[in-house]
Design a protein around this motif. Structure first.
Motif, PDB file in Angstrom:
ATOM      1  N   TYR A 182      -0.161 -86.718  41.334  1.00  0.00           N
ATOM      2  CA  TYR A 182       0.320 -85.718  40.359  1.00  0.00           C
ATOM      3  C   TYR A 182      -0.033 -84.306  40.822  1.00  0.00           C
ATOM      4  CZ  TYR A 182       1.057 -89.352  36.761  1.00  0.00           C
ATOM      5  OH  TYR A 182       1.475 -90.448  36.052  1.00  0.00           O
ATOM      6  N   GLU A 183      -1.199 -84.189  41.492  1.00  0.00           N
ATOM      7  CA  GLU A 183      -1.644 -82.865  41.942  1.00  0.00           C
ATOM      8  C   GLU A 183      -0.956 -82.448  43.251  1.00  0.00           C
ATOM      9  OE1 GLU A 183      -3.820 -80.775  40.249  1.00  0.00           O
ATOM     10  OE2 GLU A 183      -3.476 -82.287  38.692  1.00  0.00           O
ATOM     11  N   GLY A 184      -0.186 -83.386  43.850  1.00  0.00           N
ATOM     12  CA  GLY A 184       0.571 -83.061  45.066  1.00  0.00           C
ATOM     13  C   GLY A 184      -0.280 -82.978  46.321  1.00  0.00           C
ATOM     14  N   ASN A 185      -1.416 -83.669  46.361  1.00  0.00           N
ATOM     15  CA  ASN A 185      -2.309 -83.591  47.532  1.00  0.00           C
ATOM     16  C   ASN A 185      -1.805 -84.451  48.695  1.00  0.00           C
ATOM     17  OD1 ASN A 185      -4.111 -82.020  46.037  1.00  0.00           O
ATOM     18  ND2 ASN A 185      -5.072 -83.850  45.178  1.00  0.00           N
ATOM     19  N   ASP A 186      -2.140 -84.024  49.881  1.00  0.00           N
ATOM     20  CA  ASP A 186      -1.888 -84.813  51.085  1.00  0.00           C
ATOM     21  C   ASP A 186      -2.999 -85.879  51.127  1.00  0.00           C
ATOM     22  OD1 ASP A 186      -0.693 -85.515  53.408  1.00  0.00           O
ATOM     23  OD2 ASP A 186      -1.469 -83.840  54.602  1.00  0.00           O
ATOM     24  N   CYS A 187      -2.644 -87.120  51.475  1.00  0.00           N
ATOM     25  CA  CYS A 187      -3.635 -88.207  51.374  1.00  0.00           C
ATOM     26  C   CYS A 187      -4.567 -88.259  52.590  1.00  0.00           C
ATOM     27  CB  CYS A 187      -2.903 -89.539  51.234  1.00  0.00           C
ATOM     28  SG  CYS A 187      -4.049 -90.923  51.140  1.00  0.00           S
ATOM     29  N   PHE A 188      -5.871 -88.321  52.332  1.00  0.00           N
ATOM     30  CA  PHE A 188      -6.862 -88.431  53.414  1.00  0.00           C
ATOM     31  C   PHE A 188      -6.633 -89.690  54.251  1.00  0.00           C
ATOM     32  CE2 PHE A 188      -9.644 -85.895  50.489  1.00  0.00           C
ATOM     33  CZ  PHE A 188      -9.862 -84.835  51.348  1.00  0.00           C
ATOM     34  N   SER A 210      -8.346 -82.654  45.410  1.00  0.00           N
ATOM     35  CA  SER A 210      -7.622 -81.390  45.170  1.00  0.00           C
ATOM     36  C   SER A 210      -8.355 -80.210  45.788  1.00  0.00           C
ATOM     37  CB  SER A 210      -7.441 -81.142  43.666  1.00  0.00           C
ATOM     38  OG  SER A 210      -6.717 -82.214  43.110  1.00  0.00           O
ATOM     39  N   MET A 211      -9.663 -80.400  46.094  1.00  0.00           N
ATOM     40  CA  MET A 211     -10.427 -79.332  46.761  1.00  0.00           C
ATOM     41  C   MET A 211     -10.739 -79.724  48.208  1.00  0.00           C
ATOM     42  SD  MET A 211     -12.838 -77.669  43.874  1.00  0.00           S
ATOM     43  CE  MET A 211     -13.842 -79.066  43.533  1.00  0.00           C
ATOM     44  N   ASP A 212      -9.906 -80.642  48.730  1.00  0.00           N
ATOM     45  CA  ASP A 212     -10.025 -81.086  50.117  1.00  0.00           C
ATOM     46  C   ASP A 212     -11.349 -81.815  50.413  1.00  0.00           C
ATOM     47  OD1 ASP A 212      -8.749 -81.420  52.503  1.00  0.00           O
ATOM     48  OD2 ASP A 212      -9.581 -79.614  53.429  1.00  0.00           O
ATOM     49  N   ILE A 213     -11.854 -82.537  49.401  1.00  0.00           N
ATOM     50  CA  ILE A 213     -13.074 -83.331  49.572  1.00  0.00           C
ATOM     51  C   ILE A 213     -12.722 -84.785  49.239  1.00  0.00           C
ATOM     52  CG2 ILE A 213     -15.443 -83.707  48.723  1.00  0.00           C
ATOM     53  CD1 ILE A 213     -15.376 -80.736  47.805  1.00  0.00           C
ATOM     54  N   SER A 214     -13.171 -85.727  50.069  1.00  0.00           N
ATOM     55  CA  SER A 214     -12.857 -87.135  49.824  1.00  0.00           C
ATOM     56  C   SER A 214     -13.503 -87.618  48.529  1.00  0.00           C
ATOM     57  CB  SER A 214     -13.409 -87.995  50.956  1.00  0.00           C
ATOM     58  OG  SER A 214     -12.827 -87.610  52.160  1.00  0.00           O
ATOM     59  N   CYS A 215     -12.834 -88.547  47.847  1.00  0.00           N
ATOM     60  CA  CYS A 215     -13.401 -89.160  46.641  1.00  0.00           C
ATOM     61  C   CYS A 215     -14.485 -90.151  47.070  1.00  0.00           C
ATOM     62  CB  CYS A 215     -12.301 -89.887  45.874  1.00  0.00           C
ATOM     63  SG  CYS A 215     -12.927 -90.849  44.493  1.00  0.00           S
ATOM     64  N   VAL A 216     -15.685 -90.037  46.458  1.00  0.00           N
ATOM     65  CA  VAL A 216     -16.745 -91.005  46.754  1.00  0.00           C
ATOM     66  C   VAL A 216     -16.865 -92.058  45.649  1.00  0.00           C
ATOM     67  CG1 VAL A 216     -18.091 -89.488  48.266  1.00  0.00           C
ATOM     68  CG2 VAL A 216     -18.561 -89.503  45.804  1.00  0.00           C
TER      69      VAL A 216
END
Ligand code: SF4
Ligand code: SF4
Length: 263
Positions: A182-188, A210-216
């Motif tokens: 939904y936020e339109g992010n490029d996937c890590f 969304s802030m270019d940090i991987s989800c932990v």
């Protein structure tokens, strides 16, 4: 559930953790005032002095269970409350303290901290005999889980609003990846980088990717998660199986163990 013609009675209880979820409630700014006025708050561990566990309609319980005394209090809370909510990832899944289970046995860890006897010094006995860290659901029935490390106001307020209206809210039916899209992010993952979005419960609005940090994975486990597939993906990007499981267990705690055993 309670009658809607009166304010529900609410208690906020705290066990082992950083108390971040209770602080998050106190720091909700405008919503904090609503929290204290829309219900009859009879117990709030961080904000009031107390003696006994009162009868409440809704118990919000933070933290994992690490001592005999906590276990006794948790069971009292369950007896006194109509609805029990696990508040934050420690209460829902065991939290970071649950990870110790991988490193050494409980007895070994006690010896490491307290010396050869492995016994807690007498002055610490006030908090009760230690037990291995477990989420509250290990010991009592939990009606709702609100994960997060800590919980976010955006996640907590809608669920709490439903609860004080006498309704039982549903769990988020999707993983962080959906919010991320939904936020339109490029996937890590598509770029060979680590991210636990596919196995983590939504509710944070994918704030990290969304802030270019991987989800932990701090919002805990997503019920439809495919862990074997996630582990394979993490192996593809260079982690060993052991490292992958450890990363999943950081916030997924006992749920990861149960899922991998097929429970
Ligand atoms: S970046 Fe992470 S959260 Fe976003 S879609 Fe990819 S795996 Fe999911
Ligand atoms: S994106 Fe992942 S790590 Fe970040 S807040 Fe959400 S669940 Fe937690």
């Amino acid at each position: 559930m309670w009658k809607r013609d009166k304010k529900p009675v609410v208690g906020v209880f705290g066990f082992s953790g950083c108390a971040g979820d209770q602080l998050a409630i106190l720091h909700m700014e405008d919503s904090t005032i609503d929290f204290f006025t829309s219900a009859d708050i009879k117990f709030f561990h961080m904000a009031q002095s107390h003696q006994e566990v009162p009868k409440v309609d809704i118990a919000l319980v933070e933290g994992s269970i690490n001592t005999e005394r906590q276990l006794k209090e948790l069971k009292e809370i369950r007896e006194m409350a109509d609805v029990v909510v696990a508040l934050g990832t420690c209460a829902c899944y065991g939290g970071i303290q649950y990870l110790g289970e991988d490193v050494k046995t409980f007895k070994e860890r006690m010896k490491y901290v307290y010396g050869e006897s492995g016994e807690v010094p007498e002055f610490l006995d006030l908090v009760g005999k230690p037990r291995p860290a477990q989420p509250i659901s290990e010991y009592i029935d939990v009606d709702i889980m609100i994960p997060g490390c800590p919980i976010s106001a955006e996640n907590f307020v809608p669920i709490y609003t439903k609860l004080i209206s006498g309704l039982l809210p549903q769990k988020y039916p999707m993983p962080v990846c959906v919010e991320c899209k939904y936020e339109g992010n490029d996937c890590f993952l598509l770029h060979g980088k680590y991210c636990l979005g596919p196995v983590t419960s939504a509710g944070c609005n994918a704030i990290c990717p969304s802030m270019d940090i991987s989800c932990v994975g701090c919002f805990g486990t997503y019920e439809g998660a495919n862990y074997p597939s996630m582990i394979n993906k993490l192996k593809e990007i260079g982690l060993t199986e052991e490292e992958a499981i450890r990363k999943l267990k950081l916030f997924g705690g006992n749920k990861i163990e149960q899922a991998l055993k097929g429970d």
